[in-house]
Design an enzyme around this catalytic site. Structure first.
Site, PDB file in Angstrom:
ATOM      1  N   LEU A  79      96.493  17.756  16.000  1.00 21.92           N
ATOM      2  CA  LEU A  79      96.216  16.561  15.185  1.00 21.92           C
ATOM      3  C   LEU A  79      95.513  16.936  13.898  1.00 21.92           C
ATOM      4  O   LEU A  79      95.668  16.280  12.873  1.00 21.92           O
ATOM      5  CB  LEU A  79      95.332  15.577  15.965  1.00 21.92           C
ATOM      6  CG  LEU A  79      95.960  14.874  17.155  1.00 21.92           C
ATOM      7  CD1 LEU A  79      94.904  14.119  17.947  1.00 21.92           C
ATOM      8  CD2 LEU A  79      97.042  13.914  16.690  1.00 21.92           C
ATOM      9  N   GLY A  80      94.711  17.986  13.971  1.00 17.93           N
ATOM     10  CA  GLY A  80      94.013  18.382  12.748  1.00 17.93           C
ATOM     11  C   GLY A  80      92.996  19.467  13.010  1.00 17.93           C
ATOM     12  O   GLY A  80      92.444  19.582  14.116  1.00 17.93           O
ATOM     13  N   MET A  81      92.778  20.291  11.976  1.00 16.84           N
ATOM     14  CA  MET A  81      91.736  21.310  12.063  1.00 16.84           C
ATOM     15  C   MET A  81      90.589  20.825  11.195  1.00 16.84           C
ATOM     16  O   MET A  81      90.735  20.729   9.974  1.00 16.84           O
ATOM     17  CB  MET A  81      92.280  22.655  11.574  1.00 16.84           C
ATOM     18  CG  MET A  81      91.300  23.767  11.809  1.00 16.84           C
ATOM     19  SD  MET A  81      91.936  25.379  11.345  1.00 16.84           S
ATOM     20  CE  MET A  81      92.844  25.875  12.779  1.00 16.84           C
ATOM     21  N   GLY A  82      89.495  20.451  11.802  1.00 16.91           N
ATOM     22  CA  GLY A  82      88.365  19.909  11.058  1.00 16.91           C
ATOM     23  C   GLY A  82      87.385  20.983  10.659  1.00 16.91           C
ATOM     24  O   GLY A  82      87.684  22.185  10.757  1.00 16.91           O
ATOM     25  N   TYR A 129      84.687  22.021  12.047  1.00 16.88           N
ATOM     26  CA  TYR A 129      84.213  22.926  13.103  1.00 16.88           C
ATOM     27  C   TYR A 129      85.085  22.900  14.349  1.00 16.88           C
ATOM     28  O   TYR A 129      84.915  23.727  15.243  1.00 16.88           O
ATOM     29  CB  TYR A 129      82.773  22.568  13.502  1.00 16.88           C
ATOM     30  CG  TYR A 129      82.678  21.270  14.229  1.00 16.88           C
ATOM     31  CD1 TYR A 129      82.806  21.223  15.610  1.00 16.88           C
ATOM     32  CD2 TYR A 129      82.498  20.070  13.543  1.00 16.88           C
ATOM     33  CE1 TYR A 129      82.768  20.021  16.280  1.00 16.88           C
ATOM     34  CE2 TYR A 129      82.450  18.872  14.210  1.00 16.88           C
ATOM     35  CZ  TYR A 129      82.591  18.852  15.575  1.00 16.88           C
ATOM     36  OH  TYR A 129      82.558  17.658  16.224  1.00 16.88           O
ATOM     37  N   GLY A 130      86.039  21.968  14.439  1.00 16.68           N
ATOM     38  CA  GLY A 130      86.848  21.887  15.653  1.00 16.68           C
ATOM     39  C   GLY A 130      88.328  21.716  15.358  1.00 16.68           C
ATOM     40  O   GLY A 130      88.723  21.425  14.231  1.00 16.68           O
ATOM     41  N   LYS A 156      89.754  18.699  22.213  1.00 19.03           N
ATOM     42  CA  LYS A 156      89.116  19.255  21.022  1.00 19.03           C
ATOM     43  C   LYS A 156      88.412  20.541  21.387  1.00 19.03           C
ATOM     44  O   LYS A 156      87.666  20.585  22.372  1.00 19.03           O
ATOM     45  CB  LYS A 156      88.135  18.230  20.447  1.00 19.03           C
ATOM     46  CG  LYS A 156      87.846  18.453  18.984  1.00 19.03           C
ATOM     47  CD  LYS A 156      87.251  17.199  18.345  1.00 19.03           C
ATOM     48  CE  LYS A 156      86.749  17.504  16.960  1.00 19.03           C
ATOM     49  NZ  LYS A 156      86.185  16.345  16.293  1.00 19.03           N
ATOM     50  N   ASP A 193      79.737   9.002   9.627  1.00 18.33           N
ATOM     51  CA  ASP A 193      81.039   9.367   9.045  1.00 18.33           C
ATOM     52  C   ASP A 193      82.002   8.181   9.136  1.00 18.33           C
ATOM     53  O   ASP A 193      83.174   8.341   9.481  1.00 18.33           O
ATOM     54  CB  ASP A 193      81.603  10.592   9.797  1.00 18.33           C
ATOM     55  CG  ASP A 193      82.632  11.351   8.971  1.00 18.33           C
ATOM     56  OD1 ASP A 193      82.732  11.108   7.752  1.00 18.33           O
ATOM     57  OD2 ASP A 193      83.340  12.199   9.559  1.00 18.33           O
TER      58      ASP A 193
END
Ligand SMILES: Nc1ncnc2c1ncn2[C@@H]1O[C@H](COP(=O)(O)OP(=O)(O)OP(=O)(O)O)[C@@H](O)[C@H]1O
Length: 281
Positions: A35-38, A40-41, A58, A151
């Site tokens: 879904l996504g690379m944030g 830190y995760g 995650k 956030d």
């Protein structure tokens, strides 16, 4: 090393070694897609083979070292506390090959960001403040547990079946915790990350401006402030000014909700009516 990775995201991605579709984690969670690379995760949509349900898996990014592991554990701790029907439920947490993971409920819906940018949904003053009130209803629960989200942005609010959900508790912290600022941190970051409820009001002030701008058609090239560009009632403007800390800020969510309720009452919209994913609301 950390700096190098920040400057070279493709190299960092190689070191992070994200899971591929079809891989099984912890003997029961199948990775469907990333879904996504944030920061830190890495988040994946997955399926829990034991229950058959869709989940979000995650994992902490290896390249973020101890910081990544700490932040992921922290997110899991927050989710475990925040048991609410409009917040994803924490299903599981575990450590595999030295990396912590969390598994939470997958909210199968559309973010407010998708609504505005992909579906072309536009908001009036009334519908924008009504959505704000729906979000505040969840945020009141979060604040009552002594937690601030920090956030609250349009990609972190999801619509599912006419109900809003708040996701991404990766930056959540306890009210009154000491903040760790760097000398060069800009004011904007401090306003968004202060461990006080007013940082959530500040973020939601910008969230509401985003909704209101969805219907805005610029008439000139000249750059103006939101107060000049948006055609808002005096009450709406006053609420936003307090949320954005341009005037003395709200101290408690009840004051803010009371003002929003009053604004909607004037327009016969005091109740939070749940809209069914409309294309124009
Ligand atoms: N519980 C959930 N249900 C559905 N989608 C989710 C859920 N949690 C996260 N997502 C989606 O997964 C993606 C990545 O989420 P994540 O929380 O890692 O946020 P991020 O903004 O990419 O990272 P970060 O805030 O850590 O920098 C986002 O597109 C988000 O919409």
């Amino acid at each position: 090393m950390k700096r190098f990775m920040e400057r070279h995201p493709l190299v960092a991605r190689w070191f992070d070694r994200p899971h591929r579709s079809g891989e099984i984690v912890h003997r029961r969670y199948e990775v469907i897609e990333e879904l996504g690379m944030g920061s830190y995760g890495i988040a994946y949509k997955g399926r829990d083979h034991d229950t058959g349900r869709l989940v979000v898996i995650k994992q902490a990014r290896r390249t973020k070292g101890e910081d990544g592991r700490r932040l992921l554990q922290r997110e899991a701790e927050m989710l475990a506390r925040l048991r609410h029907p409009q917040i994803p439920m924490l299903h599981d947490r575990f450590v595999e090959r030295g990396q912590p993971y969390l598994v939470m409920e997958y909210i199968d819906g559309e973010t407010v960001e998708d609504h505005i940018f992909h579906r072309g949904v536009t908001y009036t003053e009334r519908t924008a403040f009504r959505l704000l009130l729906d979000v505040l209803d969840v945020v009141r629960f979060i604040h009552a547990l002594g937690i601030v989200h920090r956030d609250l942005r349009i990609p972190n609010i999801i619509w599912r079946g006419g109900t809003v959900f708040v996701i991404d508790f990766g930056l959540a912290c306890y009210i009154g915790e000491s903040a760790q600022w760097r000398d060069d941190d800009p004011l904007e970051k401090r306003l968004r990350r202060e461990p006080h409820p007013r940082s959530d009001f500040y973020a939601l002030g910008h969230f509401t401006l985003f909704l209101l701008y969805s219907a805005y058609e610029p008439t000139s090239e000249e750059e103006k402030s939101w107060e000049e560009e948006l055609d808002l009632s005096p009450k709406a403007r006053a609420i936003l000014r307090k949320m954005l800390q341009l005037d003395a800020p709200y101290d408690h969510i009840n004051e803010l909700m009371m003002d929003v309720n009053r604004l909607l009452a004037e327009r016969g919209q005091a109740q939070t009516v749940k809209a069914e994913n409309p294309t124009s609301i």
